[in-house]
Design a protein around this motif. Structure first.
Motif, PDB file in Angstrom:
ATOM      1  N   UNK A  40       0.824  -1.194   0.000  1.00 21.94           N
ATOM      2  CA  UNK A  40       0.000   0.000   0.000  1.00 21.94           C
ATOM      3  C   UNK A  40       0.868   1.259   0.000  1.00 21.94           C
ATOM      4  N   UNK A  41       1.881   1.274   0.854  1.00 24.22           N
ATOM      5  CA  UNK A  41       2.749   2.450   0.934  1.00 24.22           C
ATOM      6  C   UNK A  41       3.480   2.702  -0.371  1.00 24.22           C
ATOM      7  N   UNK A  42       3.987   1.632  -0.980  1.00 22.36           N
ATOM      8  CA  UNK A  42       4.711   1.736  -2.244  1.00 22.36           C
ATOM      9  C   UNK A  42       3.749   2.079  -3.383  1.00 22.36           C
ATOM     10  N   UNK A  43       2.654   1.340  -3.460  1.00 18.48           N
ATOM     11  CA  UNK A  43       1.682   1.530  -4.544  1.00 18.48           C
ATOM     12  C   UNK A  43       1.118   2.945  -4.584  1.00 18.48           C
ATOM     13  N   UNK A  44       0.954   3.546  -3.430  1.00 16.45           N
ATOM     14  CA  UNK A  44       0.354   4.877  -3.361  1.00 16.45           C
ATOM     15  C   UNK A  44       1.377   6.004  -3.256  1.00 16.45           C
ATOM     16  N   UNK A  45       2.656   5.669  -3.427  1.00 17.86           N
ATOM     17  CA  UNK A  45       3.694   6.684  -3.478  1.00 17.86           C
ATOM     18  C   UNK A  45       4.085   7.299  -2.140  1.00 17.86           C
ATOM     19  N   UNK A  46       3.714   6.654  -1.033  1.00 20.42           N
ATOM     20  CA  UNK A  46       4.073   7.179   0.281  1.00 20.42           C
ATOM     21  C   UNK A  46       5.520   6.873   0.650  1.00 20.42           C
ATOM     22  N   UNK A  47       6.043   5.777   0.125  1.00 21.90           N
ATOM     23  CA  UNK A  47       7.418   5.378   0.441  1.00 21.90           C
ATOM     24  C   UNK A  47       7.982   4.579  -0.724  1.00 21.90           C
ATOM     25  N   UNK A  48       9.287   4.672  -0.907  1.00 24.72           N
ATOM     26  CA  UNK A  48       9.944   3.896  -1.958  1.00 24.72           C
ATOM     27  C   UNK A  48      10.190   2.471  -1.473  1.00 24.72           C
ATOM     28  N   UNK A  49      10.445   1.584  -2.400  1.00 27.21           N
ATOM     29  CA  UNK A  49      10.753   0.196  -2.021  1.00 27.21           C
ATOM     30  C   UNK A  49      12.031   0.149  -1.183  1.00 27.21           C
ATOM     31  N   UNK A  50      12.987   1.010  -1.496  1.00 31.32           N
ATOM     32  CA  UNK A  50      14.230   1.074  -0.726  1.00 31.32           C
ATOM     33  C   UNK A  50      13.972   1.508   0.717  1.00 31.32           C
ATOM     34  N   UNK A  51      13.113   2.518   0.881  1.00 31.42           N
ATOM     35  CA  UNK A  51      12.784   2.994   2.222  1.00 31.42           C
ATOM     36  C   UNK A  51      12.042   1.925   3.028  1.00 31.42           C
ATOM     37  N   UNK A  52      11.120   1.242   2.380  1.00 30.57           N
ATOM     38  CA  UNK A  52      10.351   0.200   3.064  1.00 30.57           C
ATOM     39  C   UNK A  52      11.267  -0.954   3.469  1.00 30.57           C
ATOM     40  N   UNK A  53      12.098  -1.411   2.540  1.00 32.48           N
ATOM     41  CA  UNK A  53      13.026  -2.495   2.859  1.00 32.48           C
ATOM     42  C   UNK A  53      13.984  -2.083   3.975  1.00 32.48           C
ATOM     43  N   UNK A  54      14.490  -0.857   3.910  1.00 36.51           N
ATOM     44  CA  UNK A  54      15.403  -0.363   4.946  1.00 36.51           C
ATOM     45  C   UNK A  54      14.737  -0.277   6.312  1.00 36.51           C
ATOM     46  N   UNK A  55      13.493   0.168   6.334  1.00 31.27           N
ATOM     47  CA  UNK A  55      12.766   0.279   7.609  1.00 31.27           C
ATOM     48  C   UNK A  55      12.537  -1.091   8.235  1.00 31.27           C
ATOM     49  N   UNK A  56      12.243  -2.074   7.418  1.00 28.31           N
ATOM     50  CA  UNK A  56      12.009  -3.431   7.939  1.00 28.31           C
ATOM     51  C   UNK A  56      13.323  -4.033   8.452  1.00 28.31           C
ATOM     52  N   UNK A  57      14.404  -3.809   7.712  1.00 30.20           N
ATOM     53  CA  UNK A  57      15.713  -4.333   8.155  1.00 30.20           C
ATOM     54  C   UNK A  57      16.162  -3.669   9.452  1.00 30.20           C
ATOM     55  N   UNK A  58      16.148  -2.348   9.487  1.00 29.78           N
ATOM     56  CA  UNK A  58      16.689  -1.650  10.657  1.00 29.78           C
ATOM     57  C   UNK A  58      15.687  -1.565  11.803  1.00 29.78           C
ATOM     58  N   UNK A  59      14.438  -1.287  11.499  1.00 25.91           N
ATOM     59  CA  UNK A  59      13.440  -1.119  12.542  1.00 25.91           C
ATOM     60  C   UNK A  59      12.982  -2.412  13.191  1.00 25.91           C
ATOM     61  N   UNK A  60      12.871  -3.463  12.382  1.00 29.38           N
ATOM     62  CA  UNK A  60      12.389  -4.731  12.918  1.00 29.38           C
ATOM     63  C   UNK A  60      13.476  -5.794  13.028  1.00 29.38           C
ATOM     64  N   UNK A  61      14.653  -5.485  12.486  1.00 36.19           N
ATOM     65  CA  UNK A  61      15.763  -6.416  12.576  1.00 36.19           C
ATOM     66  C   UNK A  61      15.660  -7.627  11.656  1.00 36.19           C
TER      67      UNK A  61
END
Length: 83
Positions: free
Chosen positions: A1-22
């Motif tokens: 949803x975030x990517x599809x609607x332009x709220x976040x890039x795939x890079x930002x989403x992947x980075x947030x999951x790696x760093x934020x959730x480990x």
């Protein structure tokens, strides 16, 4: 949803999951590793079975598959990979 609607890039989403959730990789990296053709096939089968709107295959994934971009196995998906 975030990517599809332009709220976040795939890079930002992947980075947030790696760093934020480990997690070792984000969802787009994981889909590329599994294979977008596999992800699309599962979504198509699920949607055919349920007919539920929330199970409808993702247009971005279906488009990449139609272009022959399956992820790591083809050298390109959401990301590009060295062959």
């Amino acid at each position: 949803f975030l990517y599809e609607n332009g709220y976040a890039s795939k890079e930002d989403i992947d980075g947030a999951i790696r760093t934020g959730l480990g997690h070792p990789m984000g969802p787009f990296e994981l889909m590329d590793m599994v294979g977008l053709d596999v992800i699309d096939f599962i979504a198509q089968a699920t949607y055919q079975e349920t007919g539920a709107e929330e199970d409808k295959p993702n247009e971005s994934i279906s488009k990449l598959v139609a272009e022959g971009k399956f992820g790591r196995k083809s050298g390109e998906g959401f990301y590009e990979y060295a062959k």
